[in-house]
Design a protein around this motif. Structure first.
Motif, mmCIF file in Angstrom:
data_model
loop_
_atom_site.group_PDB
_atom_site.id
_atom_site.type_symbol
_atom_site.label_atom_id
_atom_site.label_comp_id
_atom_site.label_asym_id
_atom_site.label_seq_id
_atom_site.Cartn_x
_atom_site.Cartn_y
_atom_site.Cartn_z
ATOM 1 N N UNK A 1 29.754 23.250 30.631
ATOM 2 C CA UNK A 1 29.549 24.463 30.082
ATOM 3 C C UNK A 1 30.127 24.577 28.656
ATOM 4 N N UNK A 2 30.781 23.850 28.016
ATOM 5 C CA UNK A 2 31.498 24.025 27.008
ATOM 6 C C UNK A 2 31.139 23.111 25.863
ATOM 7 N N UNK A 3 30.628 23.299 24.926
ATOM 8 C CA UNK A 3 30.656 22.078 23.721
ATOM 9 C C UNK A 3 31.060 22.653 22.585
ATOM 10 N N UNK A 4 32.301 21.776 22.131
ATOM 11 C CA UNK A 4 32.692 22.193 20.680
ATOM 12 C C UNK A 4 31.799 21.670 19.555
ATOM 13 N N UNK A 5 31.732 22.607 18.631
ATOM 14 C CA UNK A 5 30.854 22.460 17.535
ATOM 15 C C UNK A 5 31.881 21.754 16.277
ATOM 16 N N UNK A 6 31.383 20.711 15.778
ATOM 17 C CA UNK A 6 32.376 19.858 14.843
ATOM 18 C C UNK A 6 31.492 19.632 13.629
ATOM 19 N N UNK A 7 32.097 19.473 12.600
ATOM 20 C CA UNK A 7 31.398 19.131 11.263
ATOM 21 C C UNK A 7 31.332 17.451 10.975
ATOM 22 N N UNK A 8 31.131 16.922 10.164
ATOM 23 C CA UNK A 8 30.755 15.596 10.043
ATOM 24 C C UNK A 8 31.852 14.821 10.233
ATOM 25 N N UNK A 9 33.277 15.428 9.811
ATOM 26 C CA UNK A 9 34.449 14.933 9.942
ATOM 27 C C UNK A 9 35.115 14.791 11.401
ATOM 28 N N UNK A 10 34.298 15.791 12.444
ATOM 29 C CA UNK A 10 34.842 15.789 13.403
ATOM 30 C C UNK A 10 35.817 16.970 13.663
ATOM 31 N N UNK A 11 35.807 17.827 12.482
ATOM 32 C CA UNK A 11 36.787 18.691 12.520
ATOM 33 C C UNK A 11 35.888 20.133 13.454
ATOM 34 N N UNK A 12 36.782 20.798 14.081
ATOM 35 C CA UNK A 12 36.313 21.789 15.111
ATOM 36 C C UNK A 12 35.923 23.108 14.065
ATOM 37 N N UNK A 13 34.596 23.625 14.387
ATOM 38 C CA UNK A 13 33.843 24.683 13.548
ATOM 39 C C UNK A 13 33.461 25.729 14.452
ATOM 40 N N UNK A 14 33.572 25.511 15.766
ATOM 41 C CA UNK A 14 33.035 26.386 16.527
ATOM 42 C C UNK A 14 33.135 26.081 18.329
ATOM 43 N N UNK A 15 32.804 26.856 18.947
ATOM 44 C CA UNK A 15 32.315 26.492 20.335
ATOM 45 C C UNK A 15 31.119 27.088 21.031
ATOM 46 N N UNK A 16 30.502 26.648 21.797
ATOM 47 C CA UNK A 16 29.267 27.054 22.254
ATOM 48 C C UNK A 16 29.120 26.825 23.800
ATOM 49 N N UNK A 17 28.985 27.748 24.663
ATOM 50 C CA UNK A 17 29.095 27.823 26.383
ATOM 51 C C UNK A 17 27.637 28.188 26.884
ATOM 52 N N UNK A 18 27.577 27.762 27.876
ATOM 53 C CA UNK A 18 26.484 28.295 28.675
ATOM 54 C C UNK A 18 25.948 29.680 28.446
ATOM 55 N N UNK A 19 27.211 30.501 28.685
ATOM 56 C CA UNK A 19 27.220 31.798 28.387
ATOM 57 C C UNK A 19 26.224 32.152 26.997
ATOM 58 N N UNK A 20 26.541 31.650 26.051
ATOM 59 C CA UNK A 20 26.153 31.721 24.759
ATOM 60 C C UNK A 20 24.505 31.468 24.696
ATOM 61 N N UNK A 21 24.186 30.410 25.399
ATOM 62 C CA UNK A 21 22.808 29.963 25.524
ATOM 63 C C UNK A 21 21.925 31.331 26.248
ATOM 64 N N UNK A 22 22.538 31.833 27.291
ATOM 65 C CA UNK A 22 22.156 32.757 27.945
ATOM 66 C C UNK A 22 21.857 34.133 27.160
ATOM 67 N N UNK A 23 22.927 34.310 26.151
ATOM 68 C CA UNK A 23 22.888 35.333 25.345
ATOM 69 C C UNK A 23 21.766 34.991 24.421
ATOM 70 N N UNK A 24 21.450 33.903 23.729
ATOM 71 C CA UNK A 24 20.613 33.538 22.956
ATOM 72 C C UNK A 24 19.328 33.705 23.589
ATOM 73 N N UNK A 25 19.175 33.347 24.712
ATOM 74 C CA UNK A 25 17.687 33.594 25.597
ATOM 75 C C UNK A 25 17.438 35.037 25.645
ATOM 76 N N UNK A 26 18.559 35.915 26.023
ATOM 77 C CA UNK A 26 18.313 37.241 26.239
ATOM 78 C C UNK A 26 17.896 38.098 25.031
ATOM 79 N N UNK A 27 18.682 37.587 23.927
ATOM 80 C CA UNK A 27 18.304 38.241 22.470
ATOM 81 C C UNK A 27 17.387 37.697 21.805
ATOM 82 N N UNK A 28 16.996 36.578 22.130
ATOM 83 C CA UNK A 28 15.729 36.055 21.449
ATOM 84 C C UNK A 28 16.244 35.199 20.035
#
Ligand code: SAM
Length: 122
Positions: free
Chosen positions: A33-60
């Motif tokens: 359910x959780x995927x860290x978003x990293x840059x090309x150096x593997x440094x943490x830039x964010x996180x995306x969860x299944x909840x965020x995907x649902x939100x993306x679908x809900x809001x287009x």
């Protein structure tokens, strides 16, 4: 028990420019359910969860950049697991990327991992 002693699955990561469908596919294929978003150096830039995907679908929303959370609550390898459990409760989240001093993603700890750990202790 410290975070580094937890048995965790290899962490699945994604990049800011990845397609939302690709992110959704990674969640389904890896049963996570959780995927860290990293840059090309593997440094943490964010996180995306299944909840965020649902939100993306809900809001287009179409882009990962628009749905990922940038201010990430993290865990560190040299922290006790109970401290992380309290952080999970405090912020009402269920997964925290484990990062090193340079904010490089080393793993992920979820509420599920902690439940499994407590299950084994009894
Ligand atoms: N309680 C549910 C859960 O634990 O997943 C959903 C609520 S939670 C507040 C949903 C939001 O939290 C999502 O937008 C997600 O990106 C964000 N989030 C999840 N884990 C996070 C973390 N470790 N740090 C910061 N935000 C996080």
């Amino acid at each position: 028990i410290m975070v580094r002693e937890l048995e965790s699955k290899p962490v699945i990561i994604t990049h800011e420019d990845d397609d939302l469908r690709e992110v959704a596919r990674k969640m389904v294929d890896n049963n996570i359910n959780h995927i860290p978003v990293v840059d090309s150096q593997g440094i943490l830039r964010g996180i995306v969860t299944s909840w965020d995907i649902a939100d993306a679908v809900a809001r287009g929303k179409k882009s990962l950049k628009d749905v990922m959370t940038r201010r990430v609550i993290v865990a560190r390898e040299n922290e006790p697991v109970d401290v992380v459990a309290r952080r999970i409760d405090k912020y009402n989240i269920s997964g925290l990327p484990i990062v090193d001093e340079e904010n490089r993603v080393k793993g992920i700890i979820t509420a599920e991992d902690i439940s499994r750990l407590i299950g084994k202790l009894e």
